[in-house]
Design an enzyme around this catalytic site. Structure first.
Site, PDB file in Angstrom:
ATOM      1  N   HIS A 193     -11.145  56.351  -8.553  1.00  0.00           N
ATOM      2  CA  HIS A 193      -9.732  56.616  -7.733  1.00  0.00           C
ATOM      3  C   HIS A 193      -8.834  55.513  -8.318  1.00  0.00           C
ATOM      4  O   HIS A 193      -9.055  54.546  -8.786  1.00  0.00           O
ATOM      5  CB  HIS A 193     -10.298  56.278  -6.204  1.00  0.00           C
ATOM      6  CG  HIS A 193      -9.321  56.505  -5.219  1.00  0.00           C
ATOM      7  ND1 HIS A 193      -8.276  55.514  -5.173  1.00  0.00           N
ATOM      8  CD2 HIS A 193      -8.971  57.440  -4.543  1.00  0.00           C
ATOM      9  CE1 HIS A 193      -7.616  55.929  -4.147  1.00  0.00           C
ATOM     10  NE2 HIS A 193      -7.963  57.277  -3.740  1.00  0.00           N
ATOM     11  N   GLU A 231      -4.279  63.094  -8.477  1.00  0.00           N
ATOM     12  CA  GLU A 231      -3.645  62.290  -7.172  1.00  0.00           C
ATOM     13  C   GLU A 231      -2.522  61.340  -8.090  1.00  0.00           C
ATOM     14  O   GLU A 231      -2.969  60.219  -8.272  1.00  0.00           O
ATOM     15  CB  GLU A 231      -4.631  61.429  -6.706  1.00  0.00           C
ATOM     16  CG  GLU A 231      -5.954  62.123  -5.950  1.00  0.00           C
ATOM     17  CD  GLU A 231      -6.531  61.280  -5.102  1.00  0.00           C
ATOM     18  OE1 GLU A 231      -6.342  61.653  -3.716  1.00  0.00           O
ATOM     19  OE2 GLU A 231      -6.886  60.094  -5.196  1.00  0.00           O
ATOM     20  N   GLU A 233      -6.963  53.399  -6.791  1.00  0.00           N
ATOM     21  CA  GLU A 233      -7.091  52.161  -6.298  1.00  0.00           C
ATOM     22  C   GLU A 233      -8.134  51.330  -7.100  1.00  0.00           C
ATOM     23  O   GLU A 233      -7.930  50.152  -7.294  1.00  0.00           O
ATOM     24  CB  GLU A 233      -7.634  51.912  -4.888  1.00  0.00           C
ATOM     25  CG  GLU A 233      -6.155  52.563  -3.823  1.00  0.00           C
ATOM     26  CD  GLU A 233      -6.632  53.222  -2.667  1.00  0.00           C
ATOM     27  OE1 GLU A 233      -7.523  53.186  -2.156  1.00  0.00           O
ATOM     28  OE2 GLU A 233      -5.371  53.786  -2.245  1.00  0.00           O
ATOM     29  N   GLY A 273      -1.085  57.112  -0.218  1.00  0.00           N
ATOM     30  CA  GLY A 273      -0.737  56.204   0.962  1.00  0.00           C
ATOM     31  C   GLY A 273       0.816  55.771   1.110  1.00  0.00           C
ATOM     32  O   GLY A 273       1.186  55.030   1.813  1.00  0.00           O
ATOM     33  N   SER A 275      -0.917  61.355   0.281  1.00  0.00           N
ATOM     34  CA  SER A 275      -0.145  61.884   1.458  1.00  0.00           C
ATOM     35  C   SER A 275      -0.438  63.128   2.089  1.00  0.00           C
ATOM     36  O   SER A 275       0.451  63.571   2.425  1.00  0.00           O
ATOM     37  CB  SER A 275       1.308  61.108   1.269  1.00  0.00           C
ATOM     38  OG  SER A 275       1.332  59.999   1.011  1.00  0.00           O
ATOM     39  N   LYS A 310     -12.020  55.168   2.810  1.00  0.00           N
ATOM     40  CA  LYS A 310     -11.608  53.796   2.040  1.00  0.00           C
ATOM     41  C   LYS A 310     -12.267  52.701   2.694  1.00  0.00           C
ATOM     42  O   LYS A 310     -13.513  52.997   3.131  1.00  0.00           O
ATOM     43  CB  LYS A 310      -9.959  53.715   1.913  1.00  0.00           C
ATOM     44  CG  LYS A 310      -9.161  55.035   1.313  1.00  0.00           C
ATOM     45  CD  LYS A 310      -7.901  54.700   0.835  1.00  0.00           C
ATOM     46  CE  LYS A 310      -7.388  56.090   0.347  1.00  0.00           C
ATOM     47  NZ  LYS A 310      -6.042  55.805  -0.084  1.00  0.00           N
ATOM     48  N   ASN A 358     -11.364  60.740   2.386  1.00  0.00           N
ATOM     49  CA  ASN A 358     -11.759  59.376   1.747  1.00  0.00           C
ATOM     50  C   ASN A 358     -11.304  58.430   2.593  1.00  0.00           C
ATOM     51  O   ASN A 358     -10.174  58.005   2.998  1.00  0.00           O
ATOM     52  CB  ASN A 358     -10.990  59.185   0.312  1.00  0.00           C
ATOM     53  CG  ASN A 358     -11.093  57.747  -0.394  1.00  0.00           C
ATOM     54  OD1 ASN A 358     -11.683  57.115   0.128  1.00  0.00           O
ATOM     55  ND2 ASN A 358     -10.062  57.301  -1.282  1.00  0.00           N
TER      56      ASN A 358
HETATM   57  P1  PGA Z   1      -3.800  59.086   1.247  1.00  0.00           P
HETATM   58  O1  PGA Z   1      -4.875  58.712   0.062  1.00  0.00           O
HETATM   59  O2  PGA Z   1      -3.992  60.706   1.614  1.00  0.00           O
HETATM   60  O3  PGA Z   1      -3.702  58.112   2.274  1.00  0.00           O
HETATM   61  O4  PGA Z   1      -2.442  59.358   0.383  1.00  0.00           O
HETATM   62  C1  PGA Z   1      -5.285  59.719  -0.800  1.00  0.00           C
HETATM   63  C2  PGA Z   1      -6.385  59.194  -1.566  1.00  0.00           C
HETATM   64  O5  PGA Z   1      -6.275  58.107  -1.882  1.00  0.00           O
HETATM   65  O6  PGA Z   1      -7.319  59.822  -1.944  1.00  0.00           O
END
Ligand code: PGA
Length: 260
Positions: free
Chosen positions: A99, A171, A101, A177, A217, A11, A9
């Site tokens: 997601h 997740e 976010e 993140g 992460s 982003k 992803n």
């Molecule tokens: P990250 O994000 O690996 O940077 O923690 C995972 C995600 O948002 O799918």
């Protein structure tokens, strides 16, 4: 047996040139490592702006294209939104739905996520449905209930065939993140909980076929912890998917997993 999925992803990162270079690097790296597409499926989810350019970079390779979001209507006066029809037209095979976010920064509700998931299925895009609890919910002992509610609202009432198209990514919001990740055991427990719920809704055959990923992460140094878990069928990777070599290394590890 479920074929693992390693999905990146990207982003809101990368210019067109950077996205193209990353996609080409992933394609080249997988070929050099002789990663068999039967052993692992690899997908990348660039920002909307780079979908077309990346789709060209992926042409002829086994790497699948995915988008990061979609709107629930197919067309119309929805300024700024992108429809499933448009994503299918660009050659997307997957689309991330719900997601964290989008849920927690943009404010998408479980009901909005449901509508988006239905729109994805309408256009034969494989939804990657993201679910996961926040840290305060986990502290209050509510993680299981929150995730079950997200899964139920997204999936209840779909047909068996529709459910088979869905990939679910567990997740935990506190792991995204942050550099802090769930333990392999806890990721496995949550994935098992989700699979039990899919079983309740659609029966054993669907539950055993649906892929459940871990995300939060994930990086080359820890992905192995998740890949050995029987309930975890791959990973949704954010930050660590922005670097071709590391992302390919994770796909290589997933290809070596004998799961399912
Ligand atoms: P990250 O994000 O690996 O940077 O923690 C995972 C995600 O948002 O799918």
């Amino acid at each position: 047996m479920r074929r693992p999925l390693m999905a990146g992803n990207w982003k809101m990162h990368l210019t067109l040139a950077e996205a193209e270079a990353l996609a080409s690097g992933v394609v080249r790296g997988l070929a050099q490592a002789q990663v068999s597409p039967e052993a692992v499926e690899v997908a990348v989810c660039p920002p909307f702006t780079a979908l077309e350019r990346v789709s060209r970079a992926l042409a002829g390779s086994p790497v699948a294209l995915g988008a990061q979001d979609l709107f629930w209507e197919d067309q119309g006066a929805y300024t700024g939104e992108i429809s499933g029809a448009q994503l299918a037209d660009l050659g997307c095979r997957y689309v991330i739905v719900g997601h964290s976010e989008r849920r927690h920064v943009i404010g998408e509700t479980n009901q909005a996520v449901r509508r988006k998931l239905e729109a994805a299925l309408r256009h034969r895009l494989g939804p990657i449905l993201c679910v996961g609890e926040r840290i305060e919910e986990r502290r209050l002992g509510r993680a299981d209930a929150v995730v079950q509610d997200q899964v139920r609202t997204a999936l209840a009432g779909l047909s068996r065939d529709q459910a088979l198209q869905v990939t679910i990514a567990y997740e935990p919001v506190w792991a995204i993140g942050t550099g802090e990740h769930a333990s392999g055991e806890e990721a496995n427990r949550m994935a098992g909980l989700i699979r039990d719920q899919v079983r309740e809704l659609f029966g054993t055959e669907v539950a055993e076929a649906v892929r459940i990923l871990y995300g939060g992460s994930v990086k080359p140094a820890n992905v192995g912890e998740f890949l050995v878990q029987p309930q975890v069928d791959g990973a949704l990777v954010g930050g660590a998917s922005l670097e071709a070599e590391g992302f390919v290394a994770m796909a290589v590890q997933a290809a070596g997993r004998q799961g399912g």
